[in-house]
Write an enzyme that holds these catalytic residues in place. Structure first.
Site, mmCIF file in Angstrom:
data_model
loop_
_atom_site.group_PDB
_atom_site.id
_atom_site.type_symbol
_atom_site.label_atom_id
_atom_site.label_comp_id
_atom_site.label_asym_id
_atom_site.label_seq_id
_atom_site.Cartn_x
_atom_site.Cartn_y
_atom_site.Cartn_z
ATOM 1 C CG HIS A 60 -6.966 -15.369 -7.012
ATOM 2 N ND1 HIS A 60 -6.346 -15.995 -8.071
ATOM 3 C CD2 HIS A 60 -8.212 -15.067 -7.449
ATOM 4 C CE1 HIS A 60 -7.170 -16.070 -9.098
ATOM 5 N NE2 HIS A 60 -8.316 -15.508 -8.749
ATOM 6 C CG ASP A 61 -9.815 -18.488 -7.365
ATOM 7 O OD1 ASP A 61 -10.320 -17.460 -6.884
ATOM 8 O OD2 ASP A 61 -9.653 -18.669 -8.589
ATOM 9 C CG ASP A 109 -1.339 1.559 -3.691
ATOM 10 O OD1 ASP A 109 -0.118 1.392 -3.922
ATOM 11 O OD2 ASP A 109 -1.772 2.077 -2.635
ATOM 12 C CD GLU A 166 -10.047 -19.619 -13.625
ATOM 13 O OE1 GLU A 166 -10.215 -19.921 -12.450
ATOM 14 O OE2 GLU A 166 -10.865 -18.920 -14.254
ATOM 15 C CG ASP A 183 -1.708 1.219 1.442
ATOM 16 O OD1 ASP A 183 -1.873 1.964 0.455
ATOM 17 O OD2 ASP A 183 -2.172 1.448 2.579
ATOM 18 C CG ASP A 210 -11.911 -15.161 -14.791
ATOM 19 O OD1 ASP A 210 -11.181 -15.651 -13.926
ATOM 20 O OD2 ASP A 210 -13.125 -14.921 -14.607
ATOM 21 C CG ASP A 232 -7.157 -11.831 -14.226
ATOM 22 O OD1 ASP A 232 -7.888 -12.504 -14.962
ATOM 23 O OD2 ASP A 232 -6.701 -12.235 -13.134
ATOM 24 C CG ASP A 277 -5.808 3.319 0.343
ATOM 25 O OD1 ASP A 277 -4.909 2.444 0.451
ATOM 26 O OD2 ASP A 277 -6.443 3.503 -0.709
#
Ligand code: GLC
Ligand code: MG
Length: 522
Positions: free
Chosen positions: A324-325, A29, A264, A21, A199, A98, A25
């Site tokens: 990430h899944d 990013d 994917e 970050d 995806d 992505d 915040d």
């Protein structure tokens, strides 16, 4: 034949909200990623894949896109993307983004128009089936569970959503949709992106007759939901027409120099993965078997052999332990064993197989899934644990952010962090760095053939990687006991434990959960 860059590369997947970050915040990013490119360069990373960075209402954390050609304000703006790209390229690191063509957010202007009336010009951009509210058009099951049809009372029709109802599926039978997505591809390639991770490739086209899916007859031991009696997505995925859509993507991508598409790909049967990997289709397709496989030599061997057998010479494999899944592999391996030692064995496997390895951010330091208390959960289907902030140091929020609160809770950064491992030769990070270096400097590991080693104990995974000039054996002991292997004389180039001798004569005893890479003398 000389390997392409995407065959030589070690990829690193970044979940942008959780990497670094830069503006305090509490949300990672793009400038945060840029600030850590030297770290990735020193690790030996050649290419990064960014999970979606586009504007999105975040119902599926960015996989529900409301503007394909913008940047989510939490992550920065197009100028920040250009900075990231320029700084990465300056260091010889490629960047792929992505592409989520299967569905948009229901907040995307295309869908808002499409939903507005049956006669709207964008009506046919999504899959609308007129009907009565009591009978959905098919029995298809959402990848997230539940049905796939949402009734819209205002226009008395159902629309299809293979994921959340906030993610309506685009209609790839409509040439305007195909062209609109081609424009998106051009937009990012024009900006300099090196390619895309695409995806849910297998799902882009559905049956034109909307037939019901049957029940699966053959279970798959590595994919829990491919269970006997579950639904077989025969008519909602892997349709023959998908290949023309992919060829179209590839034509656009190939009109730019040196770009790459990785899909994917969740084929209905593993053997079908290679169907997507053709000279005019995808360069790479994710192979998810390691993401789900138990820590068991038999399972990994089965996955590797199935891949080697079904791929043939034209298709190039990929290997992934975490993404990430799913729960991180070190977290899975820690149930019932020494997670750290097992993750080291898996790292040696990942980086010595024939094919392109993808590392998930944090796996190189042995980051585990974070505990996410009920009140901090964000993901509708429970994937928060593996998406926690990167652990840079033992400072506040693990050095991820200076904010009071981070978007997801941090994990065990007091003990597991980059700063602590950077100069420790025995750390997980040092192991990854050495493995990547060795892979790059050893032709047999990069481009050598793969062959199973005969005569090794069944509960170990042992294989050859050979070029005419180099003969490597990789031996992985998946058990918590020592194991002996009869091996020709050679030199151990790398081991996950400290050894008294790095020479092998006729037999090698592997320590519990030890992995070695041996260069044979002959
Ligand atoms: C893919 C992504 C996953 C997302 C889904 C819907 O499976 O990896 O994170 O939720 O597609 O876009
Ligand atoms: Mg921020």
């Amino acid at each position: 034949m000389a390997l392409q860059w995407w065959q030589r590369a070690v990829f690193y997947q970044i979940y942008p909200r959780s990497f670094a970050d830069s503006d305090g915040d509490g949300i990672g990013d793009l400038d945060g990623v840029t600030a850590h490119l030297d770290y990735l360069g020193a690790l030996g990373i050649d290419a990064i894949w960014l999970n979606p960075i586009n504007p999105s209402p975040l119902d599926d954390w960015g996989y529900d896109i409301s503007d394909y050609c913008g940047i989510h304000p939490d992550l920065g703006d197009l100028a920040a993307f250009d900075r990231l790209l320029a700084e990465a390229h300056r260091r010889g690191i490629r960047v792929i983004v992505d592409l989520v063509p299967n569905h948009t957010s229901n907040q995307h202007p295309w869908f808002i128009e499409s939903q507005s009336s049956r006669t709207n010009p964008k009506r046919d951009w999504y899959i609308w089936i007129p009907g009565s509210p009591d009978r959905p058009p098919t029995n298809w099951e959402s990848y997230f569970g539940g049905g796939t049809w949402k009734y819209d009372a205002a226009t008395a029709a159902w629309y299809l959503h293979m994921f959340l109802e906030q993610q309506p599926d685009l209609n790839f039978r409509n040439p305007e949709v195909v062209e609109a997505i081609h424009d998106v591809i051009r937009f990012w390639l024009e900006r300099g992106a090196d390619g895309f991770r695409i995806d849910v490739v297998q799902g882009l086209i559905k049956d034109d007759q909307l037939r019901d899916n049957p029940i699966r007859v053959k279970r798959d031991p590595d994919i829990p939901w491919y269970a006997e009696g579950s639904q077989d997505p025969l008519y909602s995925s892997d349709r023959p027409e998908i290949h023309e859509i992919i060829r179209g993507f590839r034509r656009v991508s190939d009109s730019y120099e040196d770009r790459m598409l990785v899909g994917e790909t969740w084929p209905r049967e593993q053997e079908r993965l290679a169907d997507y990997l053709r000279p005019d289709e995808l360069q790479l397709g994710f192979n998810f078997r390691f993401l789900l496989a138990r820590y068991d030599a038999h399972r990994f061997r089965a996955a590797i052999e199935l891949t080697e057998k079904s791929f043939g010479p034209g298709a190039w494999p990929t290997w992934t332990l975490s993404n990430h899944d799913f729960p991180r592999h070190i977290t899975r391996y820690s149930r019932g064993g020494d997670g750290d030692a097992r993750a080291r064995v898996a790292a040696v496997m990942l980086l010595t197989l024939r094919g392109t390895p993808f590392i998930y951010y944090g796996e190189e330091i042995g980051m585990r899934d974070a505990e996410v208390p009920a009140g901090s959960k964000r993901d509708p289907v429970g994937r928060d644990g593996c998406r926690s902030p990167m652990q840079w140091s033992d400072a506040r929020n693990g050095g991820f952010s200076t904010s009071e609160k981070t978007w997801l809770p941090c994990g065990d950064f007091k003990t597991v962090n980059v700063a602590r491992q950077l100069n420790d030769p025995h750390s997980m990070l040092s192991l990854y760095r050495r493995l990547i270096q060795l892979r790059k400097s050893t032709p047999a590991l990069l481009e050598g053939s793969y062959r199973a080693f005969e005569g090794a104990p069944e509960d170990c995974l042992v294989f050859h990687r050979d070029t005419p000039a180099q003969h490597i054996v990789v031996a992985l002991n998946f058990t918590a006991d020592p194991r002996q292997i009869d091996l020709p004389a050679g030199t151990i180039l790398l081991s996950t434990v400290s050894r008294s001798s790095y020479l092998t004569k006729s037999s090698l005893t592997l320590a519990p959960n030890e992995a070695v890479i041996v260069m044979l003398d002959v």
